[in-house]
Design a protein around this motif. Structure first.
Motif, PDB file in Angstrom:
ATOM      1  N   TYR A   1      24.563 -15.114  10.146  1.00  0.00           N
ATOM      2  CA  TYR A   1      25.633 -15.786   9.400  1.00  0.00           C
ATOM      3  C   TYR A   1      26.659 -16.211  10.444  1.00  0.00           C
TER       4      TYR A   1
ATOM      5  N   MET B   1      28.868 -26.381  12.636  1.00  0.00           N
ATOM      6  CA  MET B   1      28.090 -25.872  11.505  1.00  0.00           C
ATOM      7  C   MET B   1      27.964 -26.928  10.410  1.00  0.00           C
TER       8      MET B   1
ATOM      9  N   GLY C   1      28.988 -21.565   7.032  1.00  0.00           N
ATOM     10  CA  GLY C   1      28.295 -21.161   8.245  1.00  0.00           C
ATOM     11  C   GLY C   1      26.807 -21.456   8.205  1.00  0.00           C
TER      12      GLY C   1
ATOM     13  N   TYR D   1      29.488 -18.879  12.125  1.00  0.00           N
ATOM     14  CA  TYR D   1      30.489 -19.942  12.031  1.00  0.00           C
ATOM     15  C   TYR D   1      30.724 -20.499  13.431  1.00  0.00           C
TER      16      TYR D   1
ATOM     17  N   TRP E   1      35.678 -18.661  15.379  1.00  0.00           N
ATOM     18  CA  TRP E   1      34.257 -18.656  15.089  1.00  0.00           C
ATOM     19  C   TRP E   1      33.897 -17.235  14.642  1.00  0.00           C
TER      20      TRP E   1
END
Length: 262
Positions: free
Chosen positions: A148, A154, A159, A150, A133
């Protein structure tokens, strides 16, 4: 009487030796890099060693030494300043830093700023992994700020984001940025979060995140993602002079602090 004093002394020593490691573990020290010392933390040294970073005396907050980053424009935006040093693994961290974009900074279409990640962060449109992540910040085309992130749930390939409302970076002015990341625990739950504060004002809050699908040490927060550049990956992201040629912009960073919660 002497025996009693000896027994008391032994008891006090036991308290010190037993209590001290527990205290250290439950209240871990923050890693702070001010760039003012002749020697740096391991994280600071890794950042200082990058070819596009330079120490800048008198350019920091209150005329301290800052770290200058050069954003050299080229066909993919600006040259990548990406350093990912290890930090103490933890489930929660707060990352904070001061940033001042240089006068005339060209934000263009936006670009990356710093964040946190696991042993093997996922970014750049790569597929998410059970232990992978990342949580970073970005500057926007107008000088705005966004996240931003991840994570396992998601919505798209690149992301999830949230935009800070009613905020823009002012070139030539220092701003104080704080980002808190808390991982989901247990790994089956979606209770992770990202919280962002700028200049003392709360501007972004992600909740209900499932960062990791496996509760391993490798999935814990253990990397500082010192990551800043324009891009994107095409010439449209690059900073330019008035004649259209690529130019080099700059920003100053000061007092980078990492505070874990074990």
């Amino acid at each position: 009487m002497n025996k009693r004093w000896v027994a008391l002394a032994i008891l006090l020593l036991l308290v010190v030796f037993v209590w001290q490691p527990w205290s250290s573990k439950s209240s871990p020290d923050a890693e702070i890099e001010t760039f003012d010392s002749a020697s740096f933390s391991s994280q600071g040294q890794a950042i200082v060693d990058h070819s596009f970073t330079h120490l800048a005396p008198d350019e920091g907050v209150e005329n301290s030494t800052a770290l200058r980053v050069d954003y050299e424009g080229y066909e993919r935006g600006s040259r990548r300043v990406v350093v990912s040093p290890r930090i103490t693994p933890a489930l929660e961290y707060e990352l904070s830093f001061w940033v001042r974009f240089c006068e005339g900074f060209d934000f263009v279409r936006g670009g990356k700023l710093h964040g946190l990640g696991p042993a093997k962060p996922v970014a750049g449109g790569n597929a998410i992994t059970p232990e992978g992540w990342s949580a970073r910040l970005m500057f926007r085309r107008d000088g705005g700020l966004q996240t931003y992130v991840y994570h396992q749930g998601m919505a798209g390939r690149y992301g999830d984001t949230q935009i800070a409302q009613d905020f823009v970076f002012v070139p030539g002015q220092y701003h104080y940025v704080e980002m808190q990341v808390a991982l989901n625990e247990p790994s089956s739950e979606s209770n992770g979060r990202v919280s962002v504060t700028v200049d003392g004002r709360h501007v972004i809050d992600h909740t209900g995140l499932r960062f990791r699908a496996e509760a391993t040490e490798a999935s814990q927060i253990q990397r500082l993602l010192f990551s800043t550049f324009h891009g994107g990956s095409s010439p449209q992201w690059a900073p330019r002079n008035e004649d259209g040629s690529y130019k080099t912009d700059c920003a100053y960073f000061d007092t980078i602090a990492l505070t874990p919660s074990l």
